[in-house]
Design an enzyme around this catalytic site. Structure first.
Site, mmCIF file in Angstrom:
data_model
loop_
_atom_site.group_PDB
_atom_site.id
_atom_site.type_symbol
_atom_site.label_atom_id
_atom_site.label_comp_id
_atom_site.label_asym_id
_atom_site.label_seq_id
_atom_site.Cartn_x
_atom_site.Cartn_y
_atom_site.Cartn_z
ATOM 1 N N HIS A 112 0.844 -1.212 0.000
ATOM 2 C CA HIS A 112 0.000 0.000 0.000
ATOM 3 C C HIS A 112 0.877 1.260 0.000
ATOM 4 C CE1 HIS A 112 -3.066 -2.610 2.397
ATOM 5 N NE2 HIS A 112 -3.530 -2.501 1.172
ATOM 6 N N LYS B 182 -16.489 -7.536 9.555
ATOM 7 C CA LYS B 182 -17.223 -7.540 10.825
ATOM 8 C C LYS B 182 -16.266 -7.454 12.007
ATOM 9 C CE LYS B 182 -21.662 -9.434 9.656
ATOM 10 N NZ LYS B 182 -21.529 -9.960 8.295
ATOM 11 N N ARG C 7 -1.616 -6.392 -8.300
ATOM 12 C CA ARG C 7 -0.416 -7.145 -7.959
ATOM 13 C C ARG C 7 -0.154 -8.269 -8.943
ATOM 14 N NH1 ARG C 7 -2.771 -7.999 -2.084
ATOM 15 N NH2 ARG C 7 -4.461 -8.404 -3.526
ATOM 16 N N SER D 131 -2.928 -7.740 3.189
ATOM 17 C CA SER D 131 -3.195 -7.536 4.621
ATOM 18 C C SER D 131 -3.597 -8.862 5.266
ATOM 19 C CB SER D 131 -4.314 -6.518 4.809
ATOM 20 O OG SER D 131 -3.941 -5.281 4.268
#
Ligand code: PNS
Length: 158
Positions: free
Chosen positions: A17, A41, A90, A128
């Protein structure tokens, strides 16, 4: 003045990022890193933590801004008077989902253009999700995330 929006969950920010944001900051007058609220969530990092991390990492870059949004991305982009959505590509595996999103966003607002950028080669396999998994299982993530993220992961996951 060209304003770009770089949207995502950033849970957490990775060096992939960071690389895209720095490339965007060189290309556009201003880039807004836009964190989606309630994307997951149970995120590992709260919204406040993610905002704080990204602001700290880019404190020396005056044309990088951090904001949050919910609802449609194109509505946020229009509200900010931005012209461009930046997404990182990517690998070929990213393409189908990204192409779908870009076309849907184009249909929703044809005045907004999606620009795909490629990160430096050494970051093309980072996500991530993988960072969280590897760290939680005791693997080394040094060099793949900013030092501040590594420290925060250590505080959280132990
Ligand atoms: O970090 P991510 O999960 O790859 O980011 C995905 C994101 C935030 C770009 C995408 O989920 C998004 O734009 N969500 C906002 C809701 C929206 O506009 N949906 C329609 C997109 S075609």
């Amino acid at each position: 003045m060209t304003l770009a929006v770089y949207p995502g969950s950033f849970d957490p920010l990775t060096n992939g990022h960071v690389d895209i944001i720095l490339r965007g900051a060189r290309l556009f007058d201003r880039i807004v890193v836009a964190i989606l609220k309630n994307a997951e969530k149970a995120p590992l990092f709260t919204m406040a933590e993610r905002v704080d991390i990204i602001r700290s990492v880019f404190k020396e870059q005056p044309n990088v801004e951090v904001d949050t949004f919910d609802g449609l991305l194109v509505d946020f982009v229009a509200k900010r008077n931005a012209q461009v959505i930046v997404r990182g590509l990517r690998a070929v595996s990213d393409f189908e989902y990204e192409f779908q999103m870009a076309l849907m966003n184009q249909r929703l607002n044809d005045r907004i253009q999606t620009i795909f950028m490629t990160p430096a080669e050494q970051y093309t396999y980072i996500s991530s999700r993988l960072i969280k998994e590897v760290f939680a299982l005791g693997g080394r993530v040094h060099g793949l995330v900013p030092d501040m993220v590594e420290a925060r992961l250590r505080e959280k996951v132990g």
